[in-house]
Design an enzyme around this catalytic site. Structure first.
Site, PDB file in Angstrom:
ATOM      1  N   CYS A 153     -58.829  63.130 122.001  1.00 57.56           N
ATOM      2  CA  CYS A 153     -60.058  63.760 122.486  1.00 57.56           C
ATOM      3  C   CYS A 153     -61.280  62.840 122.429  1.00 57.56           C
ATOM      4  O   CYS A 153     -62.313  63.142 123.030  1.00 57.56           O
ATOM      5  CB  CYS A 153     -60.329  65.035 121.695  1.00 57.56           C
ATOM      6  SG  CYS A 153     -58.929  66.170 121.706  1.00 57.56           S
ATOM      7  N   ASN A 162     -59.313  73.219 126.165  1.00 62.01           N
ATOM      8  CA  ASN A 162     -59.367  71.866 125.627  1.00 62.01           C
ATOM      9  C   ASN A 162     -58.474  70.958 126.467  1.00 62.01           C
ATOM     10  O   ASN A 162     -57.252  71.048 126.403  1.00 62.01           O
ATOM     11  CB  ASN A 162     -58.908  71.889 124.162  1.00 62.01           C
ATOM     12  CG  ASN A 162     -58.952  70.526 123.505  1.00 62.01           C
ATOM     13  OD1 ASN A 162     -59.019  69.492 124.153  1.00 62.01           O
ATOM     14  ND2 ASN A 162     -58.893  70.507 122.181  1.00 62.01           N
ATOM     15  N   HIS A 200     -67.029  67.013 123.358  1.00 59.02           N
ATOM     16  CA  HIS A 200     -65.646  67.321 123.694  1.00 59.02           C
ATOM     17  C   HIS A 200     -65.462  68.835 123.647  1.00 59.02           C
ATOM     18  O   HIS A 200     -65.875  69.497 122.688  1.00 59.02           O
ATOM     19  CB  HIS A 200     -64.706  66.635 122.705  1.00 59.02           C
ATOM     20  CG  HIS A 200     -63.334  67.208 122.705  1.00 59.02           C
ATOM     21  ND1 HIS A 200     -62.573  67.314 123.850  1.00 59.02           N
ATOM     22  CD2 HIS A 200     -62.575  67.736 121.702  1.00 59.02           C
ATOM     23  CE1 HIS A 200     -61.412  67.869 123.547  1.00 59.02           C
ATOM     24  NE2 HIS A 200     -61.389  68.128 122.266  1.00 59.02           N
TER      25      HIS A 200
END
Length: 335
Positions: free
Chosen positions: A117, A290, A260
């Site tokens: 990430c 995500n 993120h």
């Protein structure tokens, strides 16, 4: 490590791509013991995009790259370097070369960066170094992941979180007056790698002298949610403050906070610690979940296409996740 970037890098354009298949919370609630209300209240996610194609990583990365290139005056053949940030390559040896071939960037060197990430932020910093030292002039940075292929869809702790996507940015050398990239701050704590990972395992296989009958494979995503939350809301504000401080800036100077897209609670907890109003937080988490390395460039491209970001705006980007790694990149946007 921290550093100040003082000149020479301009973001020409951004692009993004997501799969067509949309998986709602309601659909997931038919698979595991959960509900739309439970998922949304704890994560801020309403739906996510999932790919069913074995070539989805390169397909999405190509689409995002061409989306960005089509907004510029340069062609793929003009690219000097391609950096693909991904933790889900379709080839264990790397997938950037496949992207290079697919878009026709035959003059570009291409390689992968694996930092989950945090991957897009680290790839942007890496690209910036190559441009600033005069090695390359035109660089394509892509963040792309297909986490759905490594998700245990019977585990309600993780299957509600992840989606697939890709985002791209084209960077070019420029004069000091046009510089977009102001500074960065990167960190790693490998002692806590097991808080979020996809572990390799070995099983018995046809025996041979060298491998002693062991065959490698990978498990599903595992995550210690509470520990990752504590890590993010503690370390990310520190990284942002350190990066701002190195540029003699403060959180009051921030026009947009682009984190993120992991969990809505994390986004607003970080903003609160920095005393940044919620209306300055860029988020598309509800639509995509995500998407790992894709989340920041995907959200950036949408914010630009929606004309949220204006000329002269200061954007703070921070990625955080597996490794554990985290990093901040500060951008001054000029159209």
């Amino acid at each position: 490590m921290k550093s100040s970037i003082t000149q020479g890098v301009k973001i020409l354009a951004t692009g993004s791509a997501v799969p067509d298949l949309c998986i709602s919370n309601e659909l997931i609630s038919n698979m595991v013991d959960t509900s739309d209300e439970w998922i949304f209240n704890r994560t801020g996610i309403k739906e996510r995009r999932i790919s069913s194609s074995p070539t989805s990583l390169i397909d999405m990365a190509t689409a995002a790259s061409m989306n960005a290139l089509n907004k510029t005056h340069i062609n793929a053949i003009d690219l000097d370097l391609i950096i693909l940030a991904t933790s889900t390559p379709n080839d264990l040896f790397g997938s950037a070369s496949q992207l290079q071939a697919k878009i026709g960037a035959s003059k570009a060197i291409a390689f992968d960066i694996t930092a989950a990430c945090s991957g897009f932020v680290i790839a942007m910093v890496t690209a910036t170094q190559f441009i600033q030292n005069g090695s390359y002039s035109n660089v394509l940075v892509v963040g792309a992941d297909v986490l759905s292929k490594w998700t245990n869809w019977s585990d309600r702790r993780t299957c509600i979180l992840f989606g697939d996507g890709a985002g791209a940015a084209i960077l070019q050398s420029c004069s000091v007056l046009e510089n977009n990239i102001l500074g960065f701050h990167l960190n790693t704590n490998g002692q806590k790698f097991d808080q979020l990972n996809i572990q390799c395992e070995y099983s018995n296989h046809d025996k041979n002298f060298f491998s002693k009958g062991l065959k490698g494979s990978f498990k599903y995503i595992t995550m210690h949610g509470k520990e990752v939350y504590k890590f993010a809301v503690s370390k990310v504000p520190q990284s942002i403050q350190a990066c701002l401080g190195s540029l003699n800036l403060s959180s009051e100077n921030i026009d947009w906070l682009l984190l993120h897209q992991a969990n809505e609670r994390i986004l607003y907890a970080v903003a609160s610690r920095l005393m940044i109003p919620s209306e300055k937080v860029i988020s598309n988490l509800a639509k995509y979940g995500n998407t790992s390395a894709a989340s920041i460039p995907l959200a950036l491209n949408e914010a630009l296409e929606d004309n949220k970001i204006q000329n002269g705006d200061l954007i703070v980007m921070s990625g955080f996740g597996a490794g554990l790694t985290w990093g901040t990149l500060i951008i001054k946007w000029y159209r």
